[in-house]
Design an enzyme around this catalytic site. Structure first.
Site, short mmCIF file in Angstrom:
data_model
loop_
_atom_site.label_atom_id
_atom_site.label_comp_id
_atom_site.label_asym_id
_atom_site.label_seq_id
_atom_site.Cartn_x
_atom_site.Cartn_y
_atom_site.Cartn_z
CG ASP A 128 80.75 81.38 94.19
OD1 ASP A 128 79.90 80.47 94.33
OD2 ASP A 128 80.66 82.26 93.31
CG ASP A 130 78.14 78.56 89.50
OD1 ASP A 130 78.42 77.81 88.55
OD2 ASP A 130 77.40 78.22 90.45
#
Length: 238
Positions: free
Chosen positions: A32, A34
Site C-alpha cells: 500500500d 498511503d
C-alpha cells in the site's frame, strides 16, 4: 520412518521467524502507499479536519478512519451515508484536495520510517515489488516519483482502476494478476484494517505496519505478521 523425516524437513523448510508459510513460496511483495510508504495520512487528516471545521461537520475523525484505504467512489458513499444525501461531497473533496496540494507543494510528503531500506532489501533479495493504492493513478505516480520510490515497482494498481477499493479484494486480485502470480505467492504490506481485509480476502499473506489505527483482535487473527515499522521487513522476508 523415512516419510516422517521428509515431513519434518518440509515443515522446517517453510518455517520462518516462528511463522508457518504456505507451501508456495512468496515471490512478490505488494505495498500500500498511503500510511505505509508515504506519510500522506497525516496530511489528509489535517485537510479533512480543516474542511470539517469550516463546514461544521460532526465526528469528522470517525469518518476519516472509516475512509482509510478507500477509493473516491467508496469515500463518497461513506460521506453521503454519514452526512445525508444533500451533502455536497464534491465540494468537500475539492476543498480537501486544494488544501492537500498546498501542503504538498510547501512541505513535501515525508517518506515513512524504514521505507527506502525495506524496498532496497526486498529488491536485492529477489522479491518482485508491486503497489496497490486506493489513490488515483496520477497522484500515486507523482508522489512516488517525487519521493524517489517509483523506480522500485514493477506494477502499480490504483483506485481509479477498480470500482470498489479496499476492503473489497478487487485491487489486490488485479495487482497479483499484473504480476502473473497467484495470491498465495504474494504478501501484502498494509497499515489499515480496510487494507488488511482487502488483501486477506484476495488470498495474500498480510503484514500490518499500523499507522493511524491499531489492529483489533479480529485483525490480528488474520495477520501473518505485525510490525512496528518497515525496519522489521528484513526479519520477515529472508
Amino acid at each position: 520412518m523415512m516419510i516422517k523425516i521428509i515431513a519434518q524437513n518440509i515443515f522446517l523448510s517453510i518455517r520462518i521467524c516462528g511463522s508457518i508459510l504456505p507451501m508456495e513460496a512468496i515471490k512478490a511483495v505488494i505495498f500500500d502507499m498511503d500510511g505505509v510508504l508515504l506519510d500522506t495520512e497525516t496530511i489528509c487528516d489535517r485537510t479533512w479536519e480543516t474542511a470539517g471545521r469550516e463546514l461544521g461537520l460532526k465526528d469528522i475523525n470517525d469518518v476519516i478512519n472509516a475512509c482509510r484505504g478507500c477509493n473516491k467512489n467508496d469515500t463518497r458513499i461513506i460521506l453521503k451515508n454519514k452526512y445525508g444525501k444533500e451533502f455536497d461531497v464534491q465540494a468537500f473533496m475539492d476543498k480537501t484536495s486544494v488544501l492537500f496540494h498546498e501542503i504538498e507543494t510547501k512541505e513535501g510528503i515525508p517518506v515513512m520510517k524504514g521505507a527506502v531500506h525495506a524496498l532496497e532489501y526486498l529488491a536485492h533479495t529477489g522479491y518482485r515489488l508491486a503497489l496497490a493504492s486506493s489513490t488515483r493513478g496520477e497522484t500515486v505516480r507523482r508522489q512516488m516519483e517525487n519521493t524517489g520510490l517509483l523506480k522500485w515497482f514493477e506494477s502499480i494498481t490504483t483506485g481509479d482502476m477498480v470500482e470498489h477499493s479496499k476492503p473489497d479484494p478487487e485491487i489486490y486480485a488485479i495487482a497479483c494478476s499484473s504480476l502473473r502470480l497467484k495470491p498465495a505467492q504474494c504478501a501484502a504490506i498494509e497499515d489499515s484494517p480496510n487494507g488488511i481485509h482487502s488483501a486477506y480476502r484476495a488470498g495474500l499473506k498480510c503484514v500490518m505496519v499500523p499507522d493511524k489505527i491499531a489492529p483489533t483482535d479480529e485483525i490480528k487473527h488474520i495477520l501473518w505478521k505485525l510490525c512496528a515499522s518497515l525496519d522489521e521487513i528484513p526479519l520477515i522476508f529472508r
